[in-house]
Write an enzyme that holds these catalytic residues in place. Sequence first.
Site, PDB file in Angstrom:
ATOM      1  N   HIS A 180       0.888  -1.261   0.056  1.00 24.36           N
ATOM      2  CA  HIS A 180      -0.046  -0.004   0.369  1.00 24.36           C
ATOM      3  C   HIS A 180       0.677   1.019   0.158  1.00 24.36           C
ATOM      4  CE1 HIS A 180      -3.355   2.895   0.391  1.00 24.36           C
ATOM      5  NE2 HIS A 180      -2.501   3.122   2.414  1.00 24.36           N
ATOM      6  N   HIS A 222      -8.227   7.085  -1.167  1.00 18.34           N
ATOM      7  CA  HIS A 222      -7.561   6.396  -0.478  1.00 18.34           C
ATOM      8  C   HIS A 222      -5.972   6.726  -1.196  1.00 18.34           C
ATOM      9  CE1 HIS A 222      -6.586   3.422   3.013  1.00 18.34           C
ATOM     10  NE2 HIS A 222      -5.387   4.814   2.153  1.00 18.34           N
ATOM     11  N   TYR A 243       7.907 -12.293 -22.639  1.00 10.34           N
ATOM     12  CA  TYR A 243       8.352 -11.721 -22.069  1.00 10.34           C
ATOM     13  C   TYR A 243      10.025 -11.510 -21.354  1.00 10.34           C
ATOM     14  CZ  TYR A 243      10.498  -7.309 -20.712  1.00 10.34           C
ATOM     15  OH  TYR A 243      11.923  -6.063 -20.212  1.00 10.34           O
ATOM     16  N   ASP A 286       0.712  -4.546 -20.583  1.00  9.63           N
ATOM     17  CA  ASP A 286       1.405  -5.579 -20.041  1.00  9.63           C
ATOM     18  C   ASP A 286       2.200  -6.056 -18.853  1.00  9.63           C
ATOM     19  OD1 ASP A 286       2.975  -5.668 -22.643  1.00  9.63           O
ATOM     20  OD2 ASP A 286       4.560  -4.574 -21.822  1.00  9.63           O
ATOM     21  N   HIS A 312       0.385   5.993  -1.090  1.00  7.45           N
ATOM     22  CA  HIS A 312      -0.130   7.100  -1.191  1.00  7.45           C
ATOM     23  C   HIS A 312       0.763   8.091  -2.494  1.00  7.45           C
ATOM     24  CE1 HIS A 312      -1.390   7.324   2.870  1.00  7.45           C
ATOM     25  NE2 HIS A 312      -2.028   5.971   2.129  1.00  7.45           N
TER      26      HIS A 312
END
Length: 236
Positions: A102, A167, A221, A127, A104
């Site tokens: 997580h 958020h 790839y 991709d 910001h």
Amino acid sequence: MTVMPISQTIARIRAEVCDLHAHLTRWGLVTWTAGNVSARVPGEDLMVIKPSGVEYDSLTPEAMVVCDLDGALVEGEHSPSSDTASHAYVYRHMPEVNGVVHTHSPYATAWAALGEPIPCAITAMADEFGGDIPIGPFALIGSDDIGRGIVETLRGSRSPAVLMRQHGPFTIGPTAKAAVKAAVMCEDVARTMHLARQLGPIDRLPTTAVDRLFDRYQNVYGQHLTEGRNPMEGQQ
């Protein structure tokens, strides 16, 4: 085959999770003490996650905390991240996920503030994300409501990233490193698509092109010399 004792496994994952947090600051995805990386402990109902409110320069492997998959502290001298319940919910309901991140990061969070998915209009998005980066529902921190929104939004999606409304971004992966890479790429394409929108209307890539690009990147790839290598860990 020698099986590593659980204590050694946890020590290894603590070191890995600590090191991965350096990527969040290196790529400008977090400020102050915000953001977190977690990793599932293989074969155990446990995870390792960043402690709450500890500055990045002060993070050490020993500072990482071990929690069960209900979010309860099992081992560590610090309180776990305020996002622990959300990470735990993801691990309980998405067994294929072994890492959650997580941040910001500013551009991705700006799209989250608007409540808009990031449209898949460049090949790099096809991709890595296999389409748009979706918007998840608004939920308050502190319970597993954010985790529920992550699972509801990403279950059945090819995207390893979700923008939780008002958020910020959460990313998942088959490894914690893959989840960190997805967070880096999420911010990169969020910035690019923001700049593109300043220049004019955005046209999404055709679905057939997205499907072909995603398949190539995930399955062709990069280097495939090691059996069992995860293509999501390839680098651009």
